[in-house]
Design an enzyme around this catalytic site. Structure first.
Site, PDB file in Angstrom:
ATOM      1  N   GLY A 209      54.025  51.387  34.738  1.00 60.14           N
ATOM      2  CA  GLY A 209      52.828  50.880  34.061  1.00 60.14           C
ATOM      3  C   GLY A 209      51.622  51.765  34.317  1.00 60.14           C
ATOM      4  N   ASP A 210      50.531  51.484  33.590  1.00 63.20           N
ATOM      5  CA  ASP A 210      49.255  52.192  33.734  1.00 63.20           C
ATOM      6  C   ASP A 210      49.363  53.686  33.441  1.00 63.20           C
ATOM      7  OD1 ASP A 210      48.224  49.742  34.523  1.00 63.20           O
ATOM      8  OD2 ASP A 210      48.588  50.131  36.639  1.00 63.20           O
TER       9      ASP A 210
ATOM     10  N   GLN B 283      53.215  47.227  30.497  1.00 68.77           N
ATOM     11  CA  GLN B 283      53.912  47.565  31.746  1.00 68.77           C
ATOM     12  C   GLN B 283      54.644  48.911  31.557  1.00 68.77           C
ATOM     13  OE1 GLN B 283      54.395  43.910  30.637  1.00 68.77           O
ATOM     14  NE2 GLN B 283      52.380  44.032  31.532  1.00 68.77           N
TER      15      GLN B 283
ATOM     16  N   GLY C 122      46.680  45.781  31.493  1.00 66.60           N
ATOM     17  CA  GLY C 122      45.281  46.188  31.407  1.00 66.60           C
ATOM     18  C   GLY C 122      45.277  47.555  30.758  1.00 66.60           C
ATOM     19  N   HIS C 123      44.906  47.627  29.497  1.00 70.02           N
ATOM     20  CA  HIS C 123      44.945  48.882  28.744  1.00 70.02           C
ATOM     21  C   HIS C 123      43.520  49.373  28.504  1.00 70.02           C
ATOM     22  CE1 HIS C 123      49.240  47.901  27.077  1.00 70.02           C
ATOM     23  NE2 HIS C 123      49.162  47.923  28.382  1.00 70.02           N
TER      24      HIS C 123
ATOM     25  N   LYS D 114      48.675  54.006  28.204  1.00 70.56           N
ATOM     26  CA  LYS D 114      49.145  53.577  26.873  1.00 70.56           C
ATOM     27  C   LYS D 114      47.981  53.206  25.955  1.00 70.56           C
ATOM     28  CE  LYS D 114      51.572  50.441  29.054  1.00 70.56           C
ATOM     29  NZ  LYS D 114      51.422  50.886  30.447  1.00 70.56           N
TER      30      LYS D 114
HETATM   31  P1  GDP Z   1      47.706  51.559  30.503  1.00 70.39           P
HETATM   32  O1  GDP Z   1      47.918  50.245  31.156  1.00 70.39           O
HETATM   33  O2  GDP Z   1      48.981  52.320  30.335  1.00 70.39           O
HETATM   34  O3  GDP Z   1      46.959  51.460  29.203  1.00 70.39           O
HETATM   35  O4  GDP Z   1      46.806  52.418  31.503  1.00 70.39           O
HETATM   36  P2  GDP Z   1      45.507  51.896  32.306  1.00 70.39           P
HETATM   37  O5  GDP Z   1      44.384  51.774  31.360  1.00 70.39           O
HETATM   38  O6  GDP Z   1      45.831  50.724  33.138  1.00 70.39           O
HETATM   39  O7  GDP Z   1      45.312  53.076  33.334  1.00 70.39           O
HETATM   40  C1  GDP Z   1      45.106  54.392  32.926  1.00 70.39           C
HETATM   41  C2  GDP Z   1      43.786  54.865  33.534  1.00 70.39           C
HETATM   42  O8  GDP Z   1      43.688  56.260  33.430  1.00 70.39           O
HETATM   43  C3  GDP Z   1      42.568  54.322  32.787  1.00 70.39           C
HETATM   44  O9  GDP Z   1      41.510  54.167  33.686  1.00 70.39           O
HETATM   45  C4  GDP Z   1      42.273  55.418  31.783  1.00 70.39           C
HETATM   46  O10 GDP Z   1      40.901  55.418  31.370  1.00 70.39           O
HETATM   47  C5  GDP Z   1      42.606  56.644  32.575  1.00 70.39           C
HETATM   48  N1  GDP Z   1      43.124  57.795  31.803  1.00 70.39           N
HETATM   49  C6  GDP Z   1      43.912  57.800  30.714  1.00 70.39           C
HETATM   50  N2  GDP Z   1      44.270  59.065  30.392  1.00 70.39           N
HETATM   51  C7  GDP Z   1      43.693  59.861  31.300  1.00 70.39           C
HETATM   52  C8  GDP Z   1      43.710  61.277  31.521  1.00 70.39           C
HETATM   53  O11 GDP Z   1      44.356  62.054  30.825  1.00 70.39           O
HETATM   54  N3  GDP Z   1      42.995  61.751  32.590  1.00 70.39           N
HETATM   55  C9  GDP Z   1      42.294  60.918  33.418  1.00 70.39           C
HETATM   56  N4  GDP Z   1      41.650  61.456  34.435  1.00 70.39           N
HETATM   57  N5  GDP Z   1      42.256  59.577  33.234  1.00 70.39           N
HETATM   58  C10 GDP Z   1      42.959  59.062  32.199  1.00 70.39           C
HETATM   59  P1  IMO Z   2      50.068  47.765  32.018  1.00 68.34           P
HETATM   60  O1  IMO Z   2      50.442  47.266  30.655  1.00 68.34           O
HETATM   61  C1  IMO Z   2      51.058  48.114  36.241  1.00 68.34           C
HETATM   62  C2  IMO Z   2      53.266  44.801  38.063  1.00 68.34           C
HETATM   63  C3  IMO Z   2      52.538  43.954  39.087  1.00 68.34           C
HETATM   64  C4  IMO Z   2      53.705  43.513  39.949  1.00 68.34           C
HETATM   65  C5  IMO Z   2      54.829  43.323  38.926  1.00 68.34           C
HETATM   66  C6  IMO Z   2      55.002  41.893  38.485  1.00 68.34           C
HETATM   67  O2  IMO Z   2      48.614  47.784  32.270  1.00 68.34           O
HETATM   68  O3  IMO Z   2      50.736  49.061  32.317  1.00 68.34           O
HETATM   69  P2  IMO Z   2      53.613  40.211  36.970  1.00 68.34           P
HETATM   70  O4  IMO Z   2      52.157  39.874  36.925  1.00 68.34           O
HETATM   71  O5  IMO Z   2      54.150  40.745  35.696  1.00 68.34           O
HETATM   72  O6  IMO Z   2      54.426  39.073  37.505  1.00 68.34           O
HETATM   73  O7  IMO Z   2      53.753  41.364  38.073  1.00 68.34           O
HETATM   74  O8  IMO Z   2      54.498  44.137  37.821  1.00 68.34           O
HETATM   75  N1  IMO Z   2      52.575  44.916  36.745  1.00 68.34           N
HETATM   76  C7  IMO Z   2      51.946  46.011  36.335  1.00 68.34           C
HETATM   77  N2  IMO Z   2      51.711  47.185  36.957  1.00 68.34           N
HETATM   78  N3  IMO Z   2      50.661  47.945  34.964  1.00 68.34           N
HETATM   79  C8  IMO Z   2      50.904  46.788  34.316  1.00 68.34           C
HETATM   80  O9  IMO Z   2      50.637  46.630  33.009  1.00 68.34           O
HETATM   81  C9  IMO Z   2      51.544  45.746  35.011  1.00 68.34           C
HETATM   82  N4  IMO Z   2      51.911  44.485  34.685  1.00 68.34           N
HETATM   83  C10 IMO Z   2      52.553  44.001  35.760  1.00 68.34           C
HETATM   84  O10 IMO Z   2      51.594  44.707  39.795  1.00 68.34           O
HETATM   85  O11 IMO Z   2      54.086  44.570  40.795  1.00 68.34           O
HETATM   86 MG    MG Z   3      47.217  49.162  32.828  1.00 70.03          MG
END
Ligand code: GDP
Ligand code: IMO
Ligand code: MG
Length: 424
Positions: free
Chosen positions: A12-13, A230, A40-41, A16
């Site tokens: 995840g994170d 995720q 959290g996107h 996306k």
């Molecule tokens: P998601 O859950 O897959 O949408 O990702 P998140 O938003 O949770 O986490 C990605 C984090 O990295 C966010 O704070 C974005 O603003 C940041 N981000 C995305 N792409 C880049 C990148 O290429 N470089 C840097 N430094 N940050 C990025």
């Molecule tokens: P995005 O879409 C990162 C992790 C939680 C925990 C496990 C189970 O932003 O990439 P849950 O709340 O689903 O019961 O948690 O999955 N987890 C994530 N980690 N990015 C996420 O979503 C996540 N959604 C759940 O931290 O380890």
């Molecule tokens: Mg996220």
């Protein structure tokens, strides 16, 4: 037409939200197919930073319809108070959002149950986001759940109370003092009141059988992008069970989560960070618990978008990435956050594991196994990445990953803003 898919290949994170926002101008519809407010996107544009949880990341582009599919679970309180209220000043959400009548609801007692379950597990806790994900999906599968379409039926309150009673009995069995527990800084009663207010407002949004909408759109030549939440390594089937989420985060989840046939899947964009992060508990073979891990965490600003928790950091794990590409049928890779490695003299990549003296790239079944990663050190580029002139060390890094995975990287992200990308 076929439906394209964008999803995460790690825990995840991966970024996306950013890339969906970048690709949306090429699509008529963006649709979420699984997960809920555990996601959290993050989107960054015009000096604004927005975090979406349930609403698809195509919401800020005009002309694009955003669909919350049947596979998603919805908390009316969160979607209204933590999403719509924040973004409705920027865009007309109501006219661009469509919610599946079959998407299950997260009730306030699901959130209590999540906390009660984690409390019961003690030191074996999952590290859940505590958004009620596990309990809500459990009720869906055990056929007790309530769906968004139920909000529109006259007996909703009766069904709600029956399910709430069941939950309170389960919470009692788990010996959990829910009255001492706050949900989003509110007492249970205050949260429940706010939840009902939000649910009432949600009834004025478009709630329909999105499976018809999606299939009709494909039939008439419209372009659709499915947005994963995720990551593959958190998939309930193939992730590091039980340290996973409760949905199918992989491409197969698109079929059940939106109601499209397998033959309708088109391109699959697989996103990965140039290194690895994980938030919550569970195995992480390449985790760095030293200064290098700390450096990755600080330069990558690796703190959860939903919970603010620090993310664990480590080197890129190619065996896991290869496994994820296989499960998803990835057609194109997207490498994220390459800029975070700008300051590293040496970058290591895990190419295999050592299990008690045997070298293998297979993923262990036992989550307590601690395979020793076999690293290949690579020269860092130690400079800022310019879009018109890629450092040769970065080109080498990309080529090595492409060769290992047998897939091409089509885009490299070098910053959080929607404009910071290099197309290859
Ligand atoms: P998601 O859950 O897959 O949408 O990702 P998140 O938003 O949770 O986490 C990605 C984090 O990295 C966010 O704070 C974005 O603003 C940041 N981000 C995305 N792409 C880049 C990148 O290429 N470089 C840097 N430094 N940050 C990025
Ligand atoms: P995005 O879409 C990162 C992790 C939680 C925990 C496990 C189970 O932003 O990439 P849950 O709340 O689903 O019961 O948690 O999955 N987890 C994530 N980690 N990015 C996420 O979503 C996540 N959604 C759940 O931290 O380890
Ligand atoms: Mg996220």
């Amino acid at each position: 037409m076929k439906i394209d898919v964008l999803l995460g290949l790690q825990w995840g994170d991966e970024g996306k939200g950013k890339i969906v926002d970048v690709l949306t101008p090429q699509y008529d519809i963006v649709a979420r197919f699984q997960g809920g407010p555990n996601a959290g996107h993050t989107l960054m544009f015009d000096d604004k930073r927005i975090v979406l949880h349930t609403i698809p990341s195509g919401i800020f582009r005009e002309q694009t319809l955003n669909v919350i599919g049947n596979g998603v679970i919805i908390d009316p309180f969160i979607i209204l108070n933590r999403e719509i209220k924040q973004i409705e000043v920027l865009t007309d959400v109501k006219s661009k959002l469509c919610i599946s009548e079959k998407a299950h609801l997260i009730l306030p007692t699901h959130r209590l149950l999540d906390a009660a379950n984690e409390n019961f597990r003690g030191k074996n806790k999952i590290g859940s986001t505590l958004k009620g994900i596990g309990p809500a999906y459990t009720d869906k599968i055990s056929r007790n759940g309530l769906r968004t379409g139920d909000l529109l039926l006259p007996d909703f309150l009766k069904k709600y109370n029956a399910l709430k009673d069941l939950h309170l009995r389960q919470i009692e069995t788990l010996q959990f003092d829910y009255r001492a527990t706050q949900i989003d800084n509110l007492s249970f009663e205050a949260y429940e009141t706010a939840w009902f207010e939000a649910a009432e407002t949600l009834k004025s949004y478009k709630i329909c059988a999105t499976e018809y909408l999606i299939n009709d759109a494909l039939q008439s030549g419209k372009k659709i992008l499915a947005e994963g939440a995720q990551g593959t390594l958190l998939d309930v089937e193939f992730g590091s069970y039980p340290y996973v989420t409760s949905s199918n985060t992989i491409t197969a989840g698109v079929c059940v989560g939106l109601g499209v046939a397998p033959a309708k899947i088109g391109k699959v964009f697989g996103l990965f960070k140039a290194y690895c992060t994980r938030v919550g508990e569970g195995p992480f073979p390449t985790e760095l618990s030293d200064d290098t891990g700390k450096k990755l965490q600080l330069s990558g600003k690796e703190f959860g978008s939903t919970t603010g928790r620090p993310r664990r950091c480590g080197w890129l794990d190619l065996p896991l990435l290869k496994y994820a590409c296989m499960l998803n049928g990835v057609t194109e890779l997207i490498m994220m956050k390459a800029d975070v490695l700008n300051d590293f003299e040496t970058i290591s990549v895990c190419t295999a594991y050592d299990y008690n003296g045997t070298i293998s790239d297979a993923i262990p079944f036992d989550v307590s196994a601690q395979p020793i990663p076999q690293y290949r050190p690579m020269q860092g580029w130690q400079c800022e990445i310019k879009t018109n002139n890629m450092p040769s060390e970065l080109t080498d890094y990309i080529a090595f990953i492409e060769q290992y995975l047998g897939l091409k990287i089509g885009l490299v992200s070098v910053g959080a803003d929607r404009d910071q990308n290099i197309r290859l």
